[in-house]
Design an enzyme around this catalytic site. Structure first.
Site, PDB file in Angstrom:
ATOM      1  N   SER A 178       0.842  -1.190   0.000  1.00  0.00           N
ATOM      2  CA  SER A 178       0.000   0.000   0.000  1.00  0.00           C
ATOM      3  C   SER A 178       0.876   1.237   0.000  1.00  0.00           C
ATOM      4  O   SER A 178       1.961   1.243   0.600  1.00  0.00           O
ATOM      5  CB  SER A 178      -0.904   0.028   1.240  1.00  0.00           C
ATOM      6  OG  SER A 178      -1.628   1.249   1.312  1.00  0.00           O
ATOM      7  N   TYR A 229      -2.138  -0.196  10.178  1.00  0.00           N
ATOM      8  CA  TYR A 229      -2.229  -0.608   8.771  1.00  0.00           C
ATOM      9  C   TYR A 229      -0.953  -0.221   8.030  1.00  0.00           C
ATOM     10  O   TYR A 229      -0.363  -1.046   7.312  1.00  0.00           O
ATOM     11  CB  TYR A 229      -3.447   0.047   8.115  1.00  0.00           C
ATOM     12  CG  TYR A 229      -3.641  -0.349   6.668  1.00  0.00           C
ATOM     13  CD1 TYR A 229      -4.154  -1.598   6.334  1.00  0.00           C
ATOM     14  CD2 TYR A 229      -3.299   0.522   5.638  1.00  0.00           C
ATOM     15  CE1 TYR A 229      -4.333  -1.974   5.005  1.00  0.00           C
ATOM     16  CE2 TYR A 229      -3.473   0.153   4.312  1.00  0.00           C
ATOM     17  CZ  TYR A 229      -3.980  -1.091   4.002  1.00  0.00           C
ATOM     18  OH  TYR A 229      -4.138  -1.448   2.678  1.00  0.00           O
TER      19      TYR A 229
END
Length: 269
Positions: A131, A144
């Site tokens: 990501s 995250y």
């Protein structure tokens, strides 16, 4: 391009489904994975195997089934992942551990499971979906960011370890895409007594809006096909809005506190 046998974790929805549907349309033999096939009785976009990235036994069984069916595995797309938001102080540690189990340990377990077959073939490609959030610590998305950053770094090491076996490994880091990731995300529900209440909830609205107005996930599928077609994949690829990709460059170029101020301004903190 020659047809490849492709395994995509988390293939029943979102980005994984987009990747699988697109690759199948290009003539590849696609298998996706899901924790429960029973939840998708009408799924016919491509074949599904039952697999939970947190469970090594289900991983071994799914990979063995795929090899028994096709005799090989050419491409692994480690796509399965989970979102998590909240003030780190108020995030239950079992949820932090679960996020790392899915976003970091899971991809490693699946990669380790396909590597013996790829070494035997003297060929193979592993694409770890990380990501853009993994390139920076984002407020209220720190766990995250950390889990995806860990996967990004370990991929850099693994690709050097397996290069002599004809196996290639790379990272693909998406930005925000319009998917249903928010539905499966764990998010802290901060009550009004929390010192983080106002700023966390306003940031969560910002995050949800970014996802809702995100890019078309087919862009990720196009990027995956490009990597599969490459004779020498790069260490890392980024795909998403220009502003999000630019943020990685800005973090490298700007003084740390200047970049931090940009993030604070963006999230209105």
């Amino acid at each position: 391009m020659q047809s490849k046998v492709v395994l995509i974790t988390g293939g029943s929805s979102g980005i994984g489904k987009s990747i699988g549907t697109y690759l199948k349309s290009k003539g590849h033999i696609v298998y996706g994975t899901t924790r429960s096939k029973a939840k998708y009785p009408d799924f016919d976009d491509f074949a599904l195997l039952e697999l939970d990235v947190r469970n090594a036994e289900t991983i071994a069984a799914a990979v063995a089934e795929l090899i028994a069916l096709e005799g090989r595995v050419d491409v692994l797309v480690n796509n399965a992942g989970v979102g998590i938001t909240g003030p780190i102080e108020e995030t239950p540690h079992e949820e932090i551990a679960n996020a790392f189990a899915i976003n970091f340990h899971g991809p490693l377990l699946v990669a380790k499971s396909v590597l013996p077959q790829m070494r035997k073939q003297r060929s193979g490609l592993i694409i770890n979906i990380t990501s853009i959030a993994g390139f920076m610590g984002l407020p209220y998305r720190g766990i995250y960011s950390a889990s995806k950053s860990a996967l990004e770094i370990v991929t850099e090491a693994m690709r050097m370890e397996v290069k002599d076996f004809g196996v290639k490994i790379t990272n693909l880091a998406p930005g925000d895409f319009a998917t249903n990731i928010a539905a499966g995300r764990f998010h802290v529900t901060a009550d009004k007594e929390s010192p983080y209440y106002e700023k966390y909830n306003s940031t969560l609205e910002n995050i949800n809006e970014s996802v809702a107005h995100g890019e078309n996930p087919v862009q990720v599928a196009l990027a995956v096909e490009k990597i599969i077609s490459s004779k020498s994949p790069k260490v890392s690829y980024k795909v998403g809005a220009t502003s999000q990709r630019l943020s990685i460059l800005l973090k490298k170029m700007l003084p740390q506190k200047v970049f931090e101020k940009l993030l604070l301004k963006h999230y209105k903190l």
